[in-house]
Structure formats: structure tokens, C-alpha cells
Scaffold this motif. Structure first.
Motif, PDB file in Angstrom:
ATOM      1  N   ASP A 156      -5.850  -1.984  16.345  1.00  0.00           N
ATOM      2  CA  ASP A 156      -5.568  -0.676  15.740  1.00  0.00           C
ATOM      3  C   ASP A 156      -4.155  -0.209  16.075  1.00  0.00           C
ATOM      4  N   LYS A 179      -1.249   9.210  14.955  1.00  0.00           N
ATOM      5  CA  LYS A 179      -2.250   8.136  14.920  1.00  0.00           C
ATOM      6  C   LYS A 179      -1.878   7.023  15.891  1.00  0.00           C
ATOM      7  N   PRO A 188      -2.954   7.496  -2.571  1.00  0.00           N
ATOM      8  CA  PRO A 188      -3.511   7.856  -1.258  1.00  0.00           C
ATOM      9  C   PRO A 188      -5.029   7.984  -1.240  1.00  0.00           C
ATOM     10  N   ASP A 189      -5.619   8.336  -2.389  1.00  0.00           N
ATOM     11  CA  ASP A 189      -7.078   8.491  -2.429  1.00  0.00           C
ATOM     12  C   ASP A 189      -7.812   7.167  -2.298  1.00  0.00           C
ATOM     13  N   LYS A 219       1.018  11.359   4.077  1.00  0.00           N
ATOM     14  CA  LYS A 219       1.006  12.440   5.075  1.00  0.00           C
ATOM     15  C   LYS A 219       2.281  12.493   5.890  1.00  0.00           C
ATOM     16  N   GLY A 275      -2.554   6.738   2.335  1.00  0.00           N
ATOM     17  CA  GLY A 275      -2.760   8.106   2.826  1.00  0.00           C
ATOM     18  C   GLY A 275      -1.859   8.433   4.012  1.00  0.00           C
ATOM     19  N   LEU A 276      -1.674   7.463   4.897  1.00  0.00           N
ATOM     20  CA  LEU A 276      -0.771   7.677   6.032  1.00  0.00           C
ATOM     21  C   LEU A 276       0.660   7.903   5.542  1.00  0.00           C
ATOM     22  N   SER A 284      -6.531   4.354  -0.586  1.00  0.00           N
ATOM     23  CA  SER A 284      -6.049   3.499   0.494  1.00  0.00           C
ATOM     24  C   SER A 284      -5.752   4.334   1.736  1.00  0.00           C
ATOM     25  N   TYR A 285      -6.348   3.932   2.844  1.00  0.00           N
ATOM     26  CA  TYR A 285      -6.069   4.609   4.118  1.00  0.00           C
ATOM     27  C   TYR A 285      -4.581   4.530   4.440  1.00  0.00           C
ATOM     28  N   THR A 286      -3.999   3.351   4.232  1.00  0.00           N
ATOM     29  CA  THR A 286      -2.586   3.144   4.544  1.00  0.00           C
ATOM     30  C   THR A 286      -1.709   4.017   3.653  1.00  0.00           C
ATOM     31  N   ARG A 328       0.825  -1.220   0.000  1.00  0.00           N
ATOM     32  CA  ARG A 328       0.000   0.000   0.000  1.00  0.00           C
ATOM     33  C   ARG A 328       0.853   1.262   0.000  1.00  0.00           C
ATOM     34  N   HIS A 369      -1.132   0.466  13.339  1.00  0.00           N
ATOM     35  CA  HIS A 369      -0.451   1.755  13.197  1.00  0.00           C
ATOM     36  C   HIS A 369       1.027   1.660  13.554  1.00  0.00           C
TER      37      HIS A 369
END
Length: 106
Positions: free
Chosen positions: A65, A39, A20-21, A31, A27-28, A23-25, A15, A69
Motif C-alpha cells: 500500500d 494517504k 474519478p468515479d 483530489k 480519484g486520488l 478508479s480509486y487512483t 488512470r 501511494h
């Protein structure tokens, strides 16, 4: 490492290259580490709250979670889970007080 953690670590690595649009991962990763660290901290606090409430299901979910992370942050730092396990194995059989006393002073 369990199969689940190995698969999760591989998924996180894949990932890293995703958009990033989608996949949450991803996106991390986009960022950056400050967001990843925040997080991780948020998840740790949520685990503490669940633990104090003695909420078994929430402790389980928040632990998952937190581990997710943590794996994202480790991937960003170029650290594999097996390295963390090796450090734990190195410490095995050593008193926590002795181990901590042997660490360099910051």
C-alpha cells in the motif's frame, strides 16, 4: 525496476486520465496532492503499527500500500521511479551519516 513496478507505474499514469468515479487512483489525482500526501502518511503509520505488532502478512500488505501511494504521489510530481532508483544508486557506498551531513540545511 521490476516488471511489476513498471506495470504499476504505467497503470497509475493511465488512470490519471480516467474518470474519478470509476478508479480509486483517478480519484486520488482528482483530489490533489494534499490527499495523496495524507494517504501516503496513513499507509506509513499502518506499516509502523504492523511492524510493531510483528505481523508478517500485515507488514507485507501495508508495504505494498505504501509503495502504491508513493508511486501515485511521484506521478503527480512528475517523478519516475527510475529517478528514485538513480538517487539510491548515487548514494550507494556512502555512509548514511556522511550522506545526510552533506545535505543542505533547511
Amino acid at each position: 525496476m521490476t516488471d511489476t513496478l513498471a506495470r504499476l507505474e504505467a497503470t497509475i499514469a493511465a488512470r490519471r486520465e480516467a474518470e474519478p468515479d470509476g478508479s480509486y487512483t483517478a480519484g486520488l489525482f482528482a483530489k490533489g496532492r494534499p490527499t495523496m500526501a495524507r494517504k501516503l502518511g496513513e499507509e506509513a503509520v499502518e506499516l509502523i503499527v504492523a511492524s510493531l505488532a510483528q505481523d508478517h502478512a500485515a507488514i507485507t500488505a501495508e508495504s505494498a500500500d505504501l509503495i502504491f501511494h508513493l508511486l501515485v504521489l511521484l506521478a503527480d510530481a512528475g517523478i519516475e521511479w527510475r529517478e528514485v532508483l538513480a538517487e539510491l544508486e548515487r548514494r550507494e557506498g556512502t555512509s548514511g551519516l556522511v550522506e545526510k551531513a552533506g545535505r543542505p540545511v533547511d
